[in-house]
Write a protein that holds these residues in place. Structure first.
Motif, mmCIF file in Angstrom:
data_model
loop_
_atom_site.group_PDB
_atom_site.id
_atom_site.type_symbol
_atom_site.label_atom_id
_atom_site.label_comp_id
_atom_site.label_asym_id
_atom_site.label_seq_id
_atom_site.Cartn_x
_atom_site.Cartn_y
_atom_site.Cartn_z
ATOM 1 N N LEU A 178 1.129 -1.511 -0.153
ATOM 2 C CA LEU A 178 -0.050 -0.081 0.510
ATOM 3 C C LEU A 178 0.623 1.465 0.328
ATOM 4 O O LEU A 178 0.142 2.721 -0.452
ATOM 5 C CB LEU A 178 -1.049 0.239 1.040
ATOM 6 C CG LEU A 178 -2.110 1.085 1.384
ATOM 7 C CD1 LEU A 178 -3.343 0.648 0.441
ATOM 8 C CD2 LEU A 178 -2.746 1.196 2.504
ATOM 9 N N GLU A 179 1.829 1.305 0.844
ATOM 10 C CA GLU A 179 3.058 2.199 1.041
ATOM 11 C C GLU A 179 3.838 2.486 -0.362
ATOM 12 O O GLU A 179 4.420 3.782 -1.163
ATOM 13 C CB GLU A 179 3.848 2.232 1.465
ATOM 14 C CG GLU A 179 3.837 2.212 2.787
ATOM 15 C CD GLU A 179 5.077 1.803 3.816
ATOM 16 O OE1 GLU A 179 5.985 1.354 3.279
ATOM 17 O OE2 GLU A 179 4.816 1.683 5.936
ATOM 18 N N THR B 164 -0.199 10.138 -5.485
ATOM 19 C CA THR B 164 -2.008 9.767 -4.015
ATOM 20 C C THR B 164 -3.069 9.706 -4.595
ATOM 21 O O THR B 164 -3.756 9.635 -3.908
ATOM 22 C CB THR B 164 -0.960 11.064 -3.457
ATOM 23 O OG1 THR B 164 -1.160 12.801 -4.392
ATOM 24 C CG2 THR B 164 0.297 11.054 -2.938
ATOM 25 N N VAL C 272 -7.660 3.636 -4.358
ATOM 26 C CA VAL C 272 -8.354 2.463 -3.520
ATOM 27 C C VAL C 272 -8.281 2.658 -2.123
ATOM 28 O O VAL C 272 -9.339 1.336 -2.106
ATOM 29 C CB VAL C 272 -6.529 2.523 -3.833
ATOM 30 C CG1 VAL C 272 -6.075 1.078 -3.000
ATOM 31 C CG2 VAL C 272 -5.669 2.071 -5.493
ATOM 32 N N MET C 273 -8.164 3.312 -1.564
ATOM 33 C CA MET C 273 -9.406 3.424 0.178
ATOM 34 C C MET C 273 -10.356 3.637 -0.485
ATOM 35 O O MET C 273 -11.119 2.622 1.020
ATOM 36 C CB MET C 273 -7.658 4.538 0.524
ATOM 37 C CG MET C 273 -6.521 3.857 0.380
ATOM 38 S SD MET C 273 -6.390 2.842 1.711
ATOM 39 C CE MET C 273 -6.881 2.831 3.543
ATOM 40 N N ILE D 245 2.134 2.383 -3.526
ATOM 41 C CA ILE D 245 0.954 2.478 -3.909
ATOM 42 C C ILE D 245 1.074 4.496 -3.702
ATOM 43 O O ILE D 245 0.742 5.648 -4.613
ATOM 44 C CB ILE D 245 -0.080 2.037 -4.469
ATOM 45 C CG1 ILE D 245 -0.780 0.423 -4.746
ATOM 46 C CG2 ILE D 245 -1.565 2.983 -4.706
ATOM 47 C CD1 ILE D 245 -1.661 0.392 -4.334
ATOM 48 N N PHE D 246 0.871 4.505 -2.392
ATOM 49 C CA PHE D 246 0.853 5.733 -2.332
ATOM 50 C C PHE D 246 2.139 6.827 -2.980
ATOM 51 O O PHE D 246 1.895 7.759 -2.796
ATOM 52 C CB PHE D 246 1.287 6.056 -0.745
ATOM 53 C CG PHE D 246 1.085 7.249 -0.455
ATOM 54 C CD1 PHE D 246 0.074 7.616 0.061
ATOM 55 C CD2 PHE D 246 2.102 7.977 0.501
ATOM 56 C CE1 PHE D 246 -0.264 9.290 0.757
ATOM 57 C CE2 PHE D 246 2.476 9.502 0.606
ATOM 58 C CZ PHE D 246 1.465 9.613 0.901
ATOM 59 N N TYR E 229 -4.169 6.434 -4.954
ATOM 60 C CA TYR E 229 -4.206 5.301 -3.730
ATOM 61 C C TYR E 229 -5.608 6.149 -2.701
ATOM 62 O O TYR E 229 -5.754 5.200 -1.760
ATOM 63 C CB TYR E 229 -2.825 6.174 -2.455
ATOM 64 C CG TYR E 229 -3.029 6.258 -1.174
ATOM 65 C CD1 TYR E 229 -2.447 5.289 -0.702
ATOM 66 C CD2 TYR E 229 -3.286 6.935 -0.007
ATOM 67 C CE1 TYR E 229 -2.370 4.200 1.045
ATOM 68 C CE2 TYR E 229 -3.413 6.748 1.006
ATOM 69 C CZ TYR E 229 -2.933 5.487 1.550
ATOM 70 O OH TYR E 229 -2.872 5.313 2.968
ATOM 71 N N ASP E 230 -5.534 7.389 -3.012
ATOM 72 C CA ASP E 230 -7.082 8.184 -2.460
ATOM 73 C C ASP E 230 -7.932 7.297 -3.210
ATOM 74 O O ASP E 230 -8.980 6.991 -2.187
ATOM 75 C CB ASP E 230 -7.203 9.419 -3.005
ATOM 76 C CG ASP E 230 -6.448 10.203 -1.850
ATOM 77 O OD1 ASP E 230 -5.570 9.658 -1.097
ATOM 78 O OD2 ASP E 230 -5.870 11.938 -1.949
#
Length: 668
Positions: free
Chosen positions: A395-396, A403, A409-410, A398-399, A406-407
């Motif tokens: 996950l890091e 970003t 995905v979350m 992807i961040f 990442y947002d």
């Protein structure tokens, strides 16, 4: 016939027969005579009798069959159509050029037109004193030689010959193929347009036949229940304003499939829907499981008009009842993110582990980030994480990559589609719904067929699949299924590089690629969590097995054993009968519903593709071309004619031009 010996015959017999010996002689002779005249028992053959014999020809009553091409005087037929079929068979056998010359209601005749001198003729009629159709006249002598031409070989005849073949394989029997078969088999030449029209007519007959089958949908459901006891068939209809029963929903779950799934399959359900492509529109909803070889196992399917919350709720309710899911605790469901399905599962199966398909999640991300090519491996590696440490690490990544990605995905809640958060004990590592997509592709041809034919093809495919998988299971010699062998083959390279250290209580410490894990073969566990999720030894456990020279099959969970595979396919679907033999059920016929309003983007029509008018352009429709401009005479200004016509009309008369008036005037 058996003949009883007369006394004169006995008198001439050299054997002395008196008293009881005479009776024994009679019995022996009768038995011998009876055995000599006895014939073997034959089925479907009419018995002969003296009164059926006709001195002028063959027996009057014969078994009326099609295909032999024989024609003879007094040959009986049930109707005129049967007589035409017999003449057609004669043409196919001989290749002669026949033509129908009599078309009456009770009289039909054919003659040969292959040559002017050919007198071949056949005439059949139904008379008042003898209502049975019979051949009354036949001249069975040809002087012509067949040349491949036949006038009676028209479109309806060709259509009747190929209707059954077109029904079974419409894509193969195209006009060119029909023309080729007719010329090759019967040496008759037909045109391509004839074959095209015949194929179109045959398809119309087949369509009418399927429409009649649809109206008998309740009878089809009764046939399923008659052949497969304790199965579940639900036919839901709505009543229209004019009192007709319109189709709404259909559901079927064969008893053998649900019992086998509950008894010998992992508690996994893959659910998906796909469009129907024929006249009756709608969605085919399917529920599938996994067998011991990790292959598809069909459970139930349904047809609804629209894929919405109401219909998904109805389908999930049926599965809940038939499969005994209760509140869903201990079961897994894998599906896409269809809102109606998610809502239905939340209402009916609140405790089920509902996994989201990663393929659909990635497809949604790709719509907004099509240019980001490195996003795909990052998303899939995140889904394949077996433990929370791996999950956080990926996950890091992807961040660090983006970003915005990442947002998004979350927002999709990755705990619903990542292996690290799966419940332990169900032994299913799937992160996508590929096996239902594969099933939908398998039945792609079925989805193009009419309604009942589509249902029958899906049932037949499931039946045949079970039979084939049964042969595979019983021919397999290993302790575990072939899936286990493929699974371990991928891990062999890493497992062979593992360094194993023994501990007490059957525990082992395994080091590989800088990581250290704790393995317990007795408990079927590893700290990487892959062993607990898959049910098959991970690379670390497999490394211990290789190091200790143990048998890998002994450490595979029971769901992947060959004995369990055989239990998956011990029973299959019972074959069913055709529409002619369906039982008559209670309830009326089912009518075709109107096309439902499908969800999604509206289809672009030709009207939508028209040029948009500008801001200052008139919104009204332009006038026709003949009314757009009115011609006037430049000499007199009149709208009745032009200057050329004006001059021609006045040319014979003497005229002068008045400059002040600007027109032509006559002299006094």
């Amino acid at each position: 016939m058996a003949v009883v010996p007369h006394e004169e015959e006995l008198a001439t017999n050299p054997i002395d027969v008196e008293g009881e010996d005479r009776d024994e002689f009679h019995i022996a002779r009768l038995a011998e005579t009876f055995m000599e005249g006895e014939e073997s028992i034959q089925h479907d053959v009419y018995p002969e009798s003296d009164e059926d014999e006709d001195e002028n020809g063959p027996p009057r009553l014969t078994n009326i069959t099609r295909g032999d091409g024989s024609l003879y005087k007094n040959q009986p037929f049930y109707n005129g159509i049967a007589f035409k079929e017999a003449v057609t068979d004669y043409v196919l056998m001989t290749g002669c050029n026949l033509k129908q010359y009599r078309y009456d209601k009770d009289k039909i005749g054919f003659k040969c037109v292959g040559s002017e001198k050919c007198e071949w003729q056949v005439y059949a009629a139904s008379l008042p004193r003898d209502p049975m159709w019979r051949i009354r006249l036949i001249k069975d002598v040809h002087v012509c030689i067949p040349n491949g031409e036949c006038e009676m070989f028209k479109v309806p005849v060709i259509a009747r010959l190929f209707v059954d073949k077109i029904r079974d394989n419409p894509d193969y029997y195209l006009p060119a193929k029909i023309e080729e078969i007719i010329l090759e088999n019967w040496k008759i030449s037909v045109t391509r347009p004839q074959c095209q029209s015949a194929r179109r007519k045959a398809l119309q007959w087949i369509e009418l036949e399927y429409d009649m089958q649809f109206s008998r949908l309740r009878d089809y459901g009764a046939e399923i229940l008659d052949a497969n006891k304790d199965s579940v068939v639900v036919i839901d209809t709505v009543t229209s304003e004019d009192g007709k029963e319109l189709f709404n929903r259909f559901y079927v779950c064969f008893d053998v499939l649900r019992r086998t799934w509950k008894d010998s399959c992992r508690p996994i359900l893959g659910v998906d829907g796909c469009f129907l492509k024929h006249k009756i529109k709608g969605q085919l909803l399917v529920a599938l499981g996994r067998d011991a070889d990790n292959a598809i196992y069909p459970i139930a399917w349904s047809v609804v008009q629209v894929e919405n919350t109401e219909n998904w709720l109805w389908f999930v309710q049926r599965l809940k009842i038939d499969l005994g899911l209760n509140d869903g605790d201990g079961f897994i469901m894998i599906s896409d993110r269809q809102k109606g399905l998610i809502r239905a599962v939340e209402l009916e199966l609140p405790k089920i582990e509902h996994r989201m398909c990663v393929r659909h999640i990635y497809a949604n991300l790709k719509k907004n980030h099509a240019s980001k090519k490195q996003m795909k491996p990052l998303i899939w590696n995140l889904a394949w994480s077996y433990n929370e440490a791996q999950f956080k690490q990926r996950l890091e990544r992807i961040f660090a990559y983006d970003t915005v990605v990442y947002d998004e995905v979350m927002k999709s809640n990755p705990r619903r589609w990542c292996r690290a958060f799966y419940k332990i004990g169900n032994y299913c590592e799937d992160v996508d719904n590929n096996f239902t997509e594969s099933f939908n592709k398998t039945i792609n041809k079925a989805r193009e067929k009419p309604f009942v034919a589509m249902l029958e093809m899906v049932r037949r495919l499931a039946m045949i699949r079970i039979a084939k998988r049964l042969d595979l299971a019983y021919s397999h010699k290993g302790i575990c299924t072939p899936y286990v062998k493929k699974f371990l083959a991928k891990e062999h390279k890493i497992a062979a590089a593992c360094k194993v250290s023994s501990s007490t209580n059957g525990m082992f410490e395994v080091r590989v690629s800088g990581d250290t894990h704790r393995v317990s073969l007795k408990k079927y566990t590893c700290t990487c969590m892959k062993y607990q999720i898959c049910g098959i030894p991970c690379e670390h456990a497999y490394g211990v097995i290789l190091n200790k020279k143990l048998t890998p099959e002994d450490y595979v969970c029971q769901w992947f054993r060959t004995n369990m595979w055989k239990r998956n396919y011990a029973e299959g679907i019972v074959p069913q009968r055709g529409a002619r033999f369906w039982p008559i059920s209670e309830g009326g016929s089912v009518d075709v519903p109107p096309d439902p309003a499908q969800t999604g983007r509206k289809k672009i029509t030709k009207a939508d593709k028209k040029r948009k008018k500008g801001v200052n352009e008139s919104p009204t429709k332009k006038q026709p071309k003949q009314k757009k401009r009115i011609m006037h005479c430049r000499v007199c200004g009149s709208a009745e004619h032009n200057s050329r016509f004006h001059k021609k009309q006045n040319q014979p008369q003497a005229a002068q031009v008045d400059p002040s008036q600007g027109c032509i005037t006559e002299e006094n």
